[in-house]
Design an enzyme around this catalytic site. Structure first.
Site, PDB file in Angstrom:
ATOM      1  N   ASP A   1       0.815  -1.218   0.000  1.00 34.34           N
ATOM      2  CA  ASP A   1       0.000   0.000   0.000  1.00 34.34           C
ATOM      3  C   ASP A   1       0.850   1.270   0.000  1.00 34.34           C
ATOM      4  O   ASP A   1       0.554   2.230  -0.702  1.00 34.34           O
ATOM      5  CB  ASP A   1      -0.906   0.035   1.245  1.00 34.34           C
TER       6      ASP A   1
ATOM      7  N   GLU B   1       3.748   1.838  -1.151  1.00 39.82           N
ATOM      8  CA  GLU B   1       4.372   2.090  -2.446  1.00 39.82           C
ATOM      9  C   GLU B   1       3.330   2.652  -3.422  1.00 39.82           C
ATOM     10  O   GLU B   1       3.595   3.583  -4.179  1.00 39.82           O
ATOM     11  CB  GLU B   1       4.977   0.772  -2.974  1.00 39.82           C
TER      12      GLU B   1
ATOM     13  N   ASP C   1       0.659   4.320  -2.602  1.00 38.25           N
ATOM     14  CA  ASP C   1       0.369   5.691  -2.179  1.00 38.25           C
ATOM     15  C   ASP C   1       1.430   6.662  -2.693  1.00 38.25           C
ATOM     16  O   ASP C   1       1.131   7.778  -3.078  1.00 38.25           O
ATOM     17  CB  ASP C   1       0.308   5.786  -0.645  1.00 38.25           C
TER      18      ASP C   1
ATOM     19  N   SER D   1     -34.942  -7.344 -18.697  1.00 35.35           N
ATOM     20  CA  SER D   1     -34.843  -8.117 -17.458  1.00 35.35           C
ATOM     21  C   SER D   1     -34.946  -9.594 -17.827  1.00 35.35           C
ATOM     22  O   SER D   1     -35.203  -9.931 -18.976  1.00 35.35           O
ATOM     23  CB  SER D   1     -35.940  -7.708 -16.500  1.00 35.35           C
ATOM     24  N   ILE D   2     -34.724 -10.446 -16.861  1.00 35.88           N
ATOM     25  CA  ILE D   2     -34.785 -11.881 -17.162  1.00 35.88           C
ATOM     26  C   ILE D   2     -35.955 -12.493 -16.423  1.00 35.88           C
ATOM     27  O   ILE D   2     -36.290 -12.085 -15.333  1.00 35.88           O
ATOM     28  CB  ILE D   2     -33.542 -12.675 -16.703  1.00 35.88           C
TER      29      ILE D   2
ATOM     30  N   LYS E   1     -26.452 -14.716 -10.228  1.00 37.02           N
ATOM     31  CA  LYS E   1     -27.339 -13.561 -10.309  1.00 37.02           C
ATOM     32  C   LYS E   1     -26.970 -12.645  -9.154  1.00 37.02           C
ATOM     33  O   LYS E   1     -27.264 -12.920  -8.002  1.00 37.02           O
ATOM     34  CB  LYS E   1     -28.806 -13.981 -10.228  1.00 37.02           C
TER      35      LYS E   1
ATOM     36  N   ARG F   1     -30.686   1.458 -14.840  1.00 37.33           N
ATOM     37  CA  ARG F   1     -31.619   0.809 -15.745  1.00 37.33           C
ATOM     38  C   ARG F   1     -32.896   1.616 -15.920  1.00 37.33           C
ATOM     39  O   ARG F   1     -33.450   1.683 -17.002  1.00 37.33           O
ATOM     40  CB  ARG F   1     -31.944  -0.571 -15.177  1.00 37.33           C
TER      41      ARG F   1
ATOM     42  N   LYS G   1     -33.670 -19.476  -8.997  1.00 36.48           N
ATOM     43  CA  LYS G   1     -33.428 -19.085  -7.609  1.00 36.48           C
ATOM     44  C   LYS G   1     -33.184 -20.285  -6.709  1.00 36.48           C
ATOM     45  O   LYS G   1     -33.279 -21.427  -7.130  1.00 36.48           O
ATOM     46  CB  LYS G   1     -34.655 -18.339  -7.103  1.00 36.48           C
TER      47      LYS G   1
ATOM     48  N   CYS H   1     -62.472   2.010   6.844  1.00 34.29           N
ATOM     49  CA  CYS H   1     -63.593   2.892   6.514  1.00 34.29           C
ATOM     50  C   CYS H   1     -64.945   2.301   6.901  1.00 34.29           C
ATOM     51  O   CYS H   1     -65.969   2.956   6.757  1.00 34.29           O
ATOM     52  CB  CYS H   1     -63.586   3.242   5.022  1.00 34.29           C
TER      53      CYS H   1
HETATM   54  S1  IVH Z   1     -28.576 -10.593 -17.830  1.00 36.58           S
HETATM   55  C1  IVH Z   1     -31.003  -9.807 -21.318  1.00 36.58           C
HETATM   56  N1  IVH Z   1     -27.045 -11.602 -15.965  1.00 36.58           N
HETATM   57  O1  IVH Z   1     -31.022  -9.276 -12.913  1.00 36.58           O
HETATM   58  C2  IVH Z   1     -30.680 -10.182 -19.944  1.00 36.58           C
HETATM   59  N2  IVH Z   1     -28.708 -10.049 -15.282  1.00 36.58           N
HETATM   60  O2  IVH Z   1     -33.954  -9.276 -14.406  1.00 36.58           O
HETATM   61  C3  IVH Z   1     -30.268  -9.026 -19.134  1.00 36.58           C
HETATM   62  N3  IVH Z   1     -28.710  -9.557 -12.892  1.00 36.58           N
HETATM   63  O3  IVH Z   1     -31.737  -6.105 -13.352  1.00 36.58           O
HETATM   64  C4  IVH Z   1     -29.780  -9.329 -17.794  1.00 36.58           C
HETATM   65  N4  IVH Z   1     -27.029 -10.864 -12.363  1.00 36.58           N
HETATM   66  O4  IVH Z   1     -29.289  -6.381 -13.087  1.00 36.58           O
HETATM   67  C5  IVH Z   1     -28.060 -10.776 -16.225  1.00 36.58           C
HETATM   68  N5  IVH Z   1     -25.579 -12.563 -14.447  1.00 36.58           N
HETATM   69  C6  IVH Z   1     -26.590 -11.739 -14.706  1.00 36.58           C
HETATM   70  C7  IVH Z   1     -27.225 -10.987 -13.692  1.00 36.58           C
HETATM   71  C8  IVH Z   1     -28.293 -10.157 -14.027  1.00 36.58           C
HETATM   72  C9  IVH Z   1     -27.917  -9.999 -11.912  1.00 36.58           C
HETATM   73  C10 IVH Z   1     -29.827  -8.612 -12.704  1.00 36.58           C
HETATM   74  C11 IVH Z   1     -29.842  -7.490 -13.682  1.00 36.58           C
HETATM   75  C12 IVH Z   1     -31.285  -7.229 -13.991  1.00 36.58           C
HETATM   76  C13 IVH Z   1     -31.968  -8.421 -13.447  1.00 36.58           C
HETATM   77  C14 IVH Z   1     -32.643  -9.139 -14.600  1.00 36.58           C
END
Ligand code: IVH
Length: 691
Positions: free
Chosen positions: A42, A44, A46, A91-92, A130, A151, A328, A433
Site C-alpha cells: 500500500d 508504495e 500511495d 430483465s430476465i 445472479k 436501468r 433461484k 372505513c
Molecule cells: S442478464 C437480457 N445476468 O437481474 C438479460 N442479469 O432481471 C439481461 N442480474 O436487473 C440481464 N445478475 O441487473 C443478467 N448474471 C446476470 C445478472 C443479471 C444480476 C440482474 C440485472 C437485472 C436483473 C434481470
C-alpha cells in the site's frame, strides 16, 4: 512495464512521466480491485499516487478525465439527468420452481422453441451468478468511460456517471484494442465484508448503518453527491452488452465475457459453460453449496444460451429474452412468534391478512410483519396469535408465514386447550372505513367495497399516482399522503393540483422549504407523458408496460377512453381481462370527473396519432414467426405486424391466423401444416401488409 523510482525530477519529461504513472497505477488498480491480487505494498502505491497528483498539480493542462486521480471530482448534482438507452436494458424471467425441475423446464422450453427433438445434441449454456445489486450500463467510446446510467424503466435511466467513476474496479479507460463504441452491462453491488466494515465504522461514528448490501449499493449509486458514493465501497461485475460499434463480436456469450475481462472489466470467475439440463442442474447445486462462502449476496443463478446466433433466433417475449432465465434458491427461513393478526387494505381494496411478529432477522433484514396472503391461505395455515411460525423472506418479496409449528402452540386450560385461541376470520367490515368487505365466490381475494371513499385505498391510489414511474412527484411520500388524506385536504389525485402552500405549511412537521419543494414537484409533474398518465390512473391490471403499449397504440387519451373491448384487444398483449378492466374504469363517472379535473388543473402530455389499424386486414390477427426470413429480422417483422394492429404469438395453435416461415423453420411449420393454417413467405407477408 515498471516505472523507475524517483519523483518529479525524473529524467522523463512531465508528460511522459504522468502517462507512465497512470499506466502503472491502472495496472495496480486492476490487480487489486479486479483480480483481487495486490501487486505492491500500500505504501508504495500511495507514493506513486501522490507523485502523480503532484505532477498534475504542476501541469494542470495534462490532467485528463481518465486519470486515476480524477475519480471523485464532480460537484453535487441537483438531480440526475435522464439517459435514453440505445438498446433497452432487459430483465430476465425468473424460474420460481427452485428445484432441478426448474432447470429442466427452461432447457425443454429452449429446445422446443428451437424446434429440436430428443435426438438433437444438448444445448450449450453460459451459466453465471445472479448478483444482487443495481443494474448499470457503462458506455465506453474509444476506450474511455463516457457515461454510466441506471436501468430505470429499461428504456430511460439516470445518468450516474459521476458516481460510477468513484467505483474503483470500474476502469475509466479500457485496456488493449478497445472498440469505438462498447456498452457494458452489469451489476453494481456491495460485498459482504465491505458492507460489514462500512457499517462498523458508521456505528462507531454514531451514524446510520445500511440495511443490507443491496440497499447499500442501490442507495449509493443514487446519491446526488459523488463524494458520498465515493465513501461507500462498491464493486461491479459485467454480465452483458448493450450497443457495440466497430467490434467483431465473438460468437458466444462466454467469449464476450472473456473479452470484457481482457479489456480490464471485472467479470466474475464463478461462471461456466455447461451442456444441457444436467449441466444447469450441476451448476445450480454447486453454487448452492458454495453460496455462503461467496463474498457477496446472490439472488440465484442465471442460465443463458451460449451461442449469440441462437439467442437471436430465440428472441424476446415482452421485455424478457427467451434465451435466459434466473433460477433461484429456496428462500431463507426463520422461527418467530405471532403477536397479532391484522388486515391491510391495498390500493384496489384488496384485503390482506398480516401477521405482526416478534422481530426476527431473516434473509438479511429484520422482519416484523409477514403476509398471510388471503383468508383461504390464513385459514389453511391456521395461524393464531401466540403461535410459533416459520417465516420466509426471498430476495425482495414481502416476508411470508410458511407454516405454524404446532408442537409449540401455547397450551391453555380446558379440555381442548389447543383451540383456545380462535382461528383467523376475515372481518365483515373494512377496519379503515367500515364499508362492507366483499368476496366474489370465484375469487381468492376479498376487497373493501369503499373504493376511493376508503382512506386506505385513497392513500394507496395517491401514492401510486405520485410514484416515480407514474407522475413522479418527488417528496410526496407515505407520511405526507397520510396527513393530507387524514386531514381531508385531499380526496383525489386532482386535488393535488389545487393544493396551496398554506395547506401544506399548516401540516405538522412541515418546514416552509419542504412545502415549497413539494409544490414545485407537483407543478413539474404537470408536464408528463401519456404512458405515465395512464399508468398513474391505477387502472386494475394496467401496469407500466401495458400503459406504454396503450399510449403508443392510441396516441391520445380520448382515443383510449373511447375504445371498446374489441378495439382494446387489438393492442398486442392485451387480452379480455385487461380490456374489461379498462372499459370498467372509464365507465365510472367518478373516474372521468377526476381525469377532467386533472386536465383542467394543467396536467398535459404530448399526444400523437393513433396507429392506423382500422383499415388493415391484419388488425387483431395473430401471427407466428418461424425460421429466418431472407431480409427481415424477427423484430422488424414483429414491429410491422404490431404497427398494423396484429399480434405476434410464440407458438402455433388453432387460434393462429398466419404463420410467416423462413429458412430452417422447424416444428412450428410442421404444426402449422398439420393444422392447415395460412403459411406465408416473406414476399407474401409483405404483400399482405401492403409493403
Ligand atoms: S442478464 C437480457 N445476468 O437481474 C438479460 N442479469 O432481471 C439481461 N442480474 O436487473 C440481464 N445478475 O441487473 C443478467 N448474471 C446476470 C445478472 C443479471 C444480476 C440482474 C440485472 C437485472 C436483473 C434481470
Amino acid at each position: 512495464m515498471s516505472v523507475p523510482a524517483g519523483s518529479t525530477d525524473s529524467v522523463l519529461d512531465p508528460e511522459q512521466r504522468i502517462a507512465a504513472l497512470r499506466r502503472e497505477i491502472e495496472r495496480h488498480d486492476h490487480a487489486y480491485y479486479v483480480l483481487d491480487a495486490p501487486t505492491i505494498p500500500d505504501a508504495e502505491y500511495d507514493r506513486l499516487f501522490r507523485e502523480l497528483q503532484a505532477l498534475e498539480l504542476e501541469n494542470p493542462q495534462l490532467v485528463g478525465a481518465d486519470s486515476p486521480t480524477q475519480r471523485v471530482g464532480g460537484k453535487p448534482l441537483p438531480e440526475f439527468a435522464p439517459v435514453r438507452h440505445s438498446r433497452p436494458m432487459l430483465s430476465i424471467r425468473t424460474e420460481t420452481d427452485t428445484e432441478a425441475s426448474g432447470a429442466r423446464a427452461f432447457d425443454s422450453r429452449v429446445r422446443r422453441e428451437l424446434g429440436l427433438d430428443e435426438t438433437a445434441a444438448a444445448i450449450e449454456y453460459a451459466v453465471e451468478l445472479k448478483f444482487d445489486g443495481l443494474a448499470i450500463s457503462l458506455r465506453y467510446e474509444n476506450g474511455l468511460l463516457v457515461r454510466a446510467a441506471t436501468r430505470g424503466d429499461g428504456e430511460t435511466g439516470e445518468d450516474v456517471t459521476q458516481n460510477i467513476r468513484t467505483v474503483r474496479c470500474i476502469p475509466l479507460r479500457l485496456q488493449g484494442e478497445a472498440p469505438p463504441v462498447l456498452e457494458v452491462r452489469g451489476e453494481v453491488f456491495m460485498s459482504r465484508p465491505d458492507f460489514e466494515r462500512y457499517n462498523a465504522r458508521q456505528r462507531a461514528l454514531g451514524k446510520a448503518a445500511l440495511v443490507n448490501p443491496r440497499n447499500g449499493a442501490a442507495g449509493s449509486v443514487r446519491q446526488l453527491d459523488p463524494a458520498m458514493t465515493a465513501a461507500r465501497p462498491l464493486s461491479f461485475f459485467a454480465y452483458g452488452l448493450g450497443e457495440c460499434g466497430g467490434w467483431e463480436m465473438p460468437a458466444t456469450h462466454s467469449a464476450v465475457l472473456d473479452a470484457l475481462g481482457v479489456f480490464g472489466l471485472p467479470v466474475c470467475v464463478e461462471r461456466a459453460v455447461v451442456l444441457g439440463a444436467d449441466g444447469l442442474i450441476g451448476f445450480h447445486a454447486r453454487i448452492r453449496a458454495a453460496r455462503n462462502d461467496l463474498k457477496f449476496d446472490i439472488d440465484g443463478v442465471v442460465y443463458k444460451v451460449n451461442s449469440l446466433a441462437l439467442q437471436q433466433r430465440l428472441g424476446f417475449v415482452t421485455r424478457e429474452p427467451r434465451w435466459a432465465v434466473a433460477h433461484k434458491y429456496p428462500a431463507e427461513e426463520a422461527l418467530t412468534t405471532v403477536e397479532a393478526i391484522e388486515v391491510q387494505v391495498g390500493r384496489t381494496g384488496a384485503i390482506t391478512p398480516v401477521a405482526r411478529l416478534a422481530p426476527v432477522f431473516v434473509g438479511g433484514v429484520t422482519v416484523t410483519n409477514a403476509t398471510l396472503h388471503n383468508e383461504t391461505e390464513a385459514r389453511r395455515k391456521d395461524v393464531r396469535v401466540g403461535d410459533t411460525v416459520i417465516v420466509r423472506r426471498a430476495g425482495d418479496v414481502i416476508p411470508e408465514v410458511v407454516s405454524v409449528v404446532l408442537e409449540k402452540r401455547p397450551v391453555g386450560e380446558g379440555s381442548d386447550a389447543r383451540s383456545q385461541r380462535p382461528a383467523f376470520e376475515l372481518p365483515k367490515n373494512c377496519p379503515i372505513c367500515g364499508s362492507a368487505i366483499e368476496k366474489p365466490e370465484d375469487e381468492a381475494i376479498a376487497r373493501c367495497s369503499g373504493g376511493l371513499f376508503c382512506p386506505a385505498q385513497r392513500k394507496q391510489a395517491l401514492l401510486h399516482f405520485a410514484g416515480r414511474r407514474a407522475m413522479d412527484i418527488e417528496g410526496l411520500g407515505d407520511k405526507l399522503v397520510e396527513q393530507l388524506v387524514d386531514n381531508a385536504i385531499i380526496k383525489t389525485p386532482a386535488d393535488l393540483y389545487k393544493l396551496g402552500l398554506l395547506a401544506l405549511v399548516n401540516l405538522e412537521r412541515m418546514a416552509a422549504k419542504s412545502a415549497d419543494n413539494i409544490i414545485a414537484a407537483i407543478e413539474k409533474s404537470k408536464h408528463t407523458t401519456l404512458a405515465r398518465f395512464i399508468f398513474a390512473l391505477g387502472i386494475r391490471n394496467v401496469g407500466e408496460a401495458t400503459a406504454k403499449d396503450l399510449a403508443r397504440h392510441f396516441g391520445s387519451l380520448d382515443a383510449l377512453m373511447n375504445a371498446d373491448g374489441d378495439r382494446l384487444q387489438q393492442v398486442p398483449d392485451i387480452g379480455p381481462i385487461v380490456a374489461a378492466s379498462i372499459v370498467r374504469f372509464f365507465a365510472e363517472a367518478h373516474n372521468i370527473e377526476v381525469i377532467e379535473q386533472l386536465r383542467a388543473g394543467g396536467v398535459t402530455w404530448p399526444e400523437g396519432e393513433p396507429m392506423a389499424v382500422v383499415n388493415s386486414p391484419i388488425a387483431g390477427k395473430t401471427f407466428v414467426l418461424t425460421g429466418a426470413l431472407p431480409t427481415l429480422s424477427r423484430d422488424e417483422a414483429k414491429d410491422m405486424i404490431e404497427a398494423q394492429g396484429g399480434k405476434v404469438a410464440g407458438s402455433v395453435s388453432k387460434r393462429t391466423h398466419f404463420v410467416v416461415a423462413g429458412a430452417d423453420a422447424g416444428s412450428k411449420l410442421d404444426k402449422a401444416r398439420t393444422l392447415e393454417l395460412v403459411i406465408l413467405d416473406e414476399e407474401q407477408f409483405r404483400e399482405l401488409l401492403g409493403k
